[in-house]
Design an enzyme around this catalytic site. Sequence first.
Site, PDB file in Angstrom:
ATOM      1  N   HIS A 131      -9.566   0.682   3.381  1.00  0.00           N
ATOM      2  CA  HIS A 131      -9.391   2.075   3.801  1.00  0.00           C
ATOM      3  C   HIS A 131      -8.233   2.761   3.079  1.00  0.00           C
ATOM      4  CE1 HIS A 131     -12.230   2.163   7.246  1.00  0.00           C
ATOM      5  NE2 HIS A 131     -12.106   0.851   7.114  1.00  0.00           N
ATOM      6  N   ASP A 165      -2.742   8.495   0.006  1.00  0.00           N
ATOM      7  CA  ASP A 165      -3.622   8.310   1.162  1.00  0.00           C
ATOM      8  C   ASP A 165      -4.965   7.816   0.661  1.00  0.00           C
ATOM      9  OD1 ASP A 165      -4.244   8.450   3.881  1.00  0.00           O
ATOM     10  OD2 ASP A 165      -3.373  10.449   4.089  1.00  0.00           O
TER      11      ASP A 165
END
Length: 451
Positions: free
Chosen positions: A154, A351
Amino acid sequence: MSRLIIVSNRVMAPSAAACPGGLASGLLDALHQVGGIWFGWNGKVDESTAALERQHAGNITFVTTSFTPRQYQQYYCRFANGVLWPSFHYRTDLAHYDRQDYEGYRRVNEMLALKLKPLLQDDDVLWVQDYHLIPFATACRQLGVHNRIGFFLHIPFPCVEVARTIPMHQALFGCLADYDLVGFQTASDQQAFLDHARRFGSPGATPTTGVYPIGIQPQAFTKMAEAHVAERSLLNSADRHHGRQAILGIDRLDYSKGLHERFQAYEQLLDRYPKHHRRVQFIQIAPITRQDIDYYRHIHERLNTLTGRINGRFGDLDWLPLRYINQGYTRDSLAGLMRQARVGFVTPLRDGMNLVAKEYVAAQSEQDPGVLILSSFAGAAHELSAALIVNPYDRSDVSAALNRALTMPLEERQERHRAMMVALNRTTIDRWHSRFLSDLNIAHLAHANMR
Ligand code: GDG
């Protein structure tokens, strides 16, 4: 049809699953379609970890274990969140390496595999989530598990020069070869992994990889935002009375999210563009997570100081320029708050994807949408090129983007919003799990034919 076994560090208990977050609801959806098990940690730390907890909800069984204090410290606090999280987010300065912690991390992966094995059937499909569980397939294979096993990362995969700062990087990333398929958020993450494998991997031991950008359910989120827009006000009545515009940030309190730099850029907006004085309010919602890790307390203190400085410098009896809030809100409320904000302020320093950016876009009204300011270092920037893309390290760039967002004509806002909705509909969360699972079957078959 084969059962699906999701393995993740934390498991959503069925009660909490009544109103799950975007990712959890995507995974639950995938599980509901075929039935199966969600396996992992229940969030408890105690000395007796022998017994597994089981809870049933329809065709899904939630099976969880607790960790001992030592497992929690070595695996969760020190190796996963004290080495892998900072390194993968390019903060090698915050990583503290210790071989014993790595051994503890590996042992927890082995313990989890050992506990899961008796529950497995031959044709179960295992889908392992995230950086806590990189060696999980290796532990399974050592126990003789021949099932299909896929892994999804992720968070970003760091470039090879950063990846190799982790002392045990070769052994650690070598474990990924035991998966049939390894999925990344973006093509850059995939490329970074392949560069590492080319330079440090054993010949012939590179797993099949793919790019599966995680998404949301855009229509459902738009509906939720519409339904809850009147539930809570982002601005108070005095602010509304003065016609103030809201700039909104929503992030877990984490150094990767670039909050300090974001606050400084907002301060520069007020310095350089005095026309916005009394016309805007920046609201930063930052629920505190990972309280047991010292550095998080440090960020919190720095942000409190900076908030005080900005409000002290610019505020007045009837205007508070910045509200920094650590409370968490329900998902419904957040959707409603996003819809009220003229600017969605999403400027992480790194991110994997950033779902808040996607949620903010989906929450807008088509007729009068707000503007997304998005860091070029978020995975979401690969898809949302119609946002105002900024370099979060460059205060001038970000403050200029804020000014542009606050003064953007309606037509341009609509056009950008339309383009971003098209992007959101291309990579929904449903597509994310269906594509991954179908590619996992293909990859497993290909590996079986080669053996
Ligand atoms: C990791 C990766 C990747 C936030 N505050 C509250 C709340 N949230 C929700 C948001 C959003 C989610 O939490 C946060 O997701 P992000 O993607 O923004 O960030 P991470 O938590 O760092 O997630 C990231 C993600 O995994 C998925 O692959 O995109 O890059 O770092 O959905 O809305 N939800 C509730 N209350 C809050 O106060 N209910």
